[in-house]
Enzyme design. Structure first.
Site, PDB file in Angstrom:
ATOM      1  N   LYS A 187      25.624 -18.180 -12.258  1.00 26.84           N
ATOM      2  CA  LYS A 187      24.885 -17.144 -11.536  1.00 26.84           C
ATOM      3  C   LYS A 187      24.071 -17.679 -10.372  1.00 26.84           C
ATOM      4  O   LYS A 187      23.821 -16.955  -9.412  1.00 26.84           O
ATOM      5  CB  LYS A 187      23.973 -16.371 -12.501  1.00 26.84           C
ATOM      6  CG  LYS A 187      24.740 -15.464 -13.445  1.00 26.84           C
ATOM      7  CD  LYS A 187      23.847 -14.397 -14.049  1.00 26.84           C
ATOM      8  CE  LYS A 187      24.641 -13.449 -14.928  1.00 26.84           C
ATOM      9  NZ  LYS A 187      23.806 -12.492 -15.638  1.00 26.84           N
ATOM     10  N   LYS A 201      36.209 -12.833 -16.460  1.00 25.07           N
ATOM     11  CA  LYS A 201      35.967 -11.700 -17.351  1.00 25.07           C
ATOM     12  C   LYS A 201      35.759 -10.428 -16.521  1.00 25.07           C
ATOM     13  O   LYS A 201      35.357 -10.508 -15.354  1.00 25.07           O
ATOM     14  CB  LYS A 201      34.766 -11.965 -18.269  1.00 25.07           C
ATOM     15  CG  LYS A 201      33.439 -12.065 -17.560  1.00 25.07           C
ATOM     16  CD  LYS A 201      32.282 -12.121 -18.562  1.00 25.07           C
ATOM     17  CE  LYS A 201      30.961 -12.199 -17.820  1.00 25.07           C
ATOM     18  NZ  LYS A 201      29.780 -12.175 -18.657  1.00 25.07           N
ATOM     19  N   LYS A 235      30.432  -6.453 -14.262  1.00 27.40           N
ATOM     20  CA  LYS A 235      29.771  -5.482 -13.382  1.00 27.40           C
ATOM     21  C   LYS A 235      29.549  -6.062 -12.000  1.00 27.40           C
ATOM     22  O   LYS A 235      29.427  -5.348 -11.026  1.00 27.40           O
ATOM     23  CB  LYS A 235      28.388  -5.120 -13.943  1.00 27.40           C
ATOM     24  CG  LYS A 235      28.410  -4.488 -15.307  1.00 27.40           C
ATOM     25  CD  LYS A 235      26.979  -4.346 -15.840  1.00 27.40           C
ATOM     26  CE  LYS A 235      26.952  -4.278 -17.341  1.00 27.40           C
ATOM     27  NZ  LYS A 235      25.822  -4.912 -17.958  1.00 27.40           N
TER      28      LYS A 235
HETATM   29  P1  TYM Z   1      25.776  -8.126 -20.726  1.00 27.62           P
HETATM   30  O1  TYM Z   1      24.893  -7.036 -20.300  1.00 27.62           O
HETATM   31  O2  TYM Z   1      26.447  -8.967 -19.685  1.00 27.62           O
HETATM   32  O3  TYM Z   1      26.926  -7.565 -21.649  1.00 27.62           O
HETATM   33  C1  TYM Z   1      26.624  -6.774 -22.804  1.00 27.62           C
HETATM   34  C2  TYM Z   1      27.607  -7.103 -23.911  1.00 27.62           C
HETATM   35  O4  TYM Z   1      28.946  -6.870 -23.460  1.00 27.62           O
HETATM   36  C3  TYM Z   1      29.714  -8.028 -23.660  1.00 27.62           C
HETATM   37  N1  TYM Z   1      30.663  -8.137 -22.550  1.00 27.62           N
HETATM   38  C4  TYM Z   1      31.976  -8.271 -22.707  1.00 27.62           C
HETATM   39  N2  TYM Z   1      32.725  -8.320 -23.812  1.00 27.62           N
HETATM   40  C5  TYM Z   1      34.047  -8.447 -23.642  1.00 27.62           C
HETATM   41  N3  TYM Z   1      34.631  -8.541 -22.413  1.00 27.62           N
HETATM   42  C6  TYM Z   1      33.909  -8.497 -21.286  1.00 27.62           C
HETATM   43  N4  TYM Z   1      34.492  -8.560 -20.090  1.00 27.62           N
HETATM   44  C7  TYM Z   1      32.502  -8.361 -21.394  1.00 27.62           C
HETATM   45  N5  TYM Z   1      31.485  -8.276 -20.503  1.00 27.62           N
HETATM   46  C8  TYM Z   1      30.362  -8.147 -21.225  1.00 27.62           C
HETATM   47  C9  TYM Z   1      28.726  -9.184 -23.667  1.00 27.62           C
HETATM   48  O5  TYM Z   1      29.218 -10.299 -24.385  1.00 27.62           O
HETATM   49  C10 TYM Z   1      27.551  -8.584 -24.353  1.00 27.62           C
HETATM   50  O6  TYM Z   1      27.667  -8.655 -25.763  1.00 27.62           O
HETATM   51  N6  TYM Z   1      22.504 -11.666 -22.052  1.00 27.62           N
HETATM   52  C11 TYM Z   1      23.187 -10.448 -22.487  1.00 27.62           C
HETATM   53  C12 TYM Z   1      22.232  -9.334 -22.875  1.00 27.62           C
HETATM   54  C13 TYM Z   1      21.236  -9.733 -23.895  1.00 27.62           C
HETATM   55  C14 TYM Z   1      21.450  -9.926 -25.284  1.00 27.62           C
HETATM   56  C15 TYM Z   1      20.186 -10.289 -25.824  1.00 27.62           C
HETATM   57  C16 TYM Z   1      22.570  -9.848 -26.106  1.00 27.62           C
HETATM   58  C17 TYM Z   1      19.925  -9.950 -23.657  1.00 27.62           C
HETATM   59  N7  TYM Z   1      19.283 -10.287 -24.821  1.00 27.62           N
HETATM   60  C18 TYM Z   1      20.029 -10.557 -27.184  1.00 27.62           C
HETATM   61  C19 TYM Z   1      22.413 -10.117 -27.470  1.00 27.62           C
HETATM   62  C20 TYM Z   1      21.144 -10.473 -27.998  1.00 27.62           C
HETATM   63  C21 TYM Z   1      24.050  -9.951 -21.353  1.00 27.62           C
HETATM   64  O7  TYM Z   1      23.834 -10.246 -20.213  1.00 27.62           O
HETATM   65  O8  TYM Z   1      25.028  -9.081 -21.752  1.00 27.62           O
END
Ligand code: TYM
Length: 335
Positions: A114, A197, A200
């Site tokens: 990032k 992947k 967004k």
């Molecule tokens: P984020 O917002 O990027 O994504 C949310 C969840 O979606 C999953 N995900 C995917 N799974 C499969 N294929 C994809 N292309 C894909 N893109 C996203 C992510 O693995 C995630 O589970 N850091 C985290 C948010 C967070 C969090 C936490 C998660 C903050 N605190 C505590 C668990 C526990 C994030 O940026 O997810």
């Protein structure tokens, strides 16, 4: 079981988020026992590690909440809130920043991705992001954290932080959280590049299926999705080394519940032109009712806000109790 997970309110909700997080949370809700509790939050504190226009952040936070409810999450059975309304997350993160080591954070691949080439110009928050994520789960003494493959490294860090805190303070406040990365939640890849992947932040809208894409746009994106010239193999093993092909078969499997092997057997020897319309139909069938309900919910944003306020108040009760234990273990004087 204490289930905790979060999703960032940045950009549009896509099929990767839906299959990787939203649909799994809804399924986990159905399996909750009477003693189990689930905390699902919108990670707005994480979102601001990169610049966010305030209006867009506000809108995206409501939209994620609406999408979660539209997909079937019931705020009466699980806690649904946005992170910023529970100050204990940030407070615990500070304590944990004094437990985590610089060397541990230097190994985090997400920061490298990032921050890109401008590492010096990245926010300090982007660097310490994984410690906040550890605080998110440890504040609720999470035992299970449903996430996609991309979050595994962060969860491993949370376990290291929990273990070190317990050891240093001579306590056992934190259970070690287990990342649950189920086979039913594939790593959904970009439709334009099998190495990336679905995300967004990808500048190409053609790379992802958004929750609100109309049916014809979904069909067009799938029709144009990158594949290789080979026909479908007899079994899923034949998809190895063909990431784009594996992605499309994996998506159809995740959406319909049919195994990748059975899909391959059904389409063996034919090109992807045969599978793509079937896949587009499956995506449309899954997302259309969610999108419809989502639009209805967004018509009354104040109702969504009320759900989040209520969820945050309930979450705070648990997080504040953990923080009180943490303060006592550290040796802070009580107020
Ligand atoms: P984020 O917002 O990027 O994504 C949310 C969840 O979606 C999953 N995900 C995917 N799974 C499969 N294929 C994809 N292309 C894909 N893109 C996203 C992510 O693995 C995630 O589970 N850091 C985290 C948010 C967070 C969090 C936490 C998660 C903050 N605190 C505590 C668990 C526990 C994030 O940026 O997810």
């Amino acid at each position: 079981m204490r289930i905790v997970s979060g999703i960032q309110p940045t950009g549009q909700i896509h099929l990767g988020n839906y299959l990787g997080a939203i649909r799994r949370w809804v399924r986990m809700q159905a399996d909750l026992g009477p003693e189990d509790r689930a905390f699902f939050f919108i990670a707005d504190l994480h979102a601001i590690t990169l610049p966010q226009p305030p209006g867009a952040l506000r809108a995206a936070t409501r939209e994620i909440a609406a999408a979660l409810i539209a997909a079937g999450l019931d705020p009466g059975r699980v806690l649904l809130f946005n992170q910023a309304q529970v100050p204990e997350h940030a407070e615990l993160a500070w304590v944990l920043m004094c437990i985590a080591r610089v060397g541990w954070l230097n190994r985090m691949t997400q920061f490298k991705e990032k921050s890109g080439r401008d590492r010096e110009g990245a926010s300090v928050g982007l660097y310490t992001y994984p410690v906040l994520q550890a605080a998110d789960v440890l504040a609720y003494k999470a035992t299970h954290v449903p996430v996609g493959e991309d979050q595994k490294q962060h969860l491993e860090l949370a376990r290291d932080i929990a273990a070190r805190f317990n050891a240093e303070m001579g306590c056992d406040i934190f259970p070690l959280p287990e990342p649950t990365i189920g086979p039913e939640a594939p790593r959904v890849r970009s439709l334009r590049d099998g190495a990336a992947k679905m995300s967004k932040s990808d500048p190409s809208d053609q790379s992802r299926i958004n929750l609100l894409d109309p049916a014809d746009a979904i069909a067009a994106k799938i029709r144009r999705a990158k594949t290789d010239p080979l026909p479908l193999p007899e079994t899923a093993a034949g998809l190895k080394g063909r990431p784009e092909a594996e992605n499309l078969v994996g998506l159809l499997a995740a959406l319909t519940g049919e195994s990748a092997d059975s899909i391959c057997a059904r389409f063996a020897g034919r090109g992807f032109a045969a599978l793509k319309p079937v896949l587009a139909e499956a995506i449309i069938a899954e997302l259309a009712p969610v999108a419809l309900r989502f639009r209805e919910l967004l018509a009354t944003p104040e109702a969504i806000d009320a759900v989040l306020v209520e969820g945050a108040a309930r979450a705070r009760a648990t997080a504040a109790a953990t923080l009180a234990e943490v303060h006592a273990a550290i040796g802070f004087l009580k107020p």
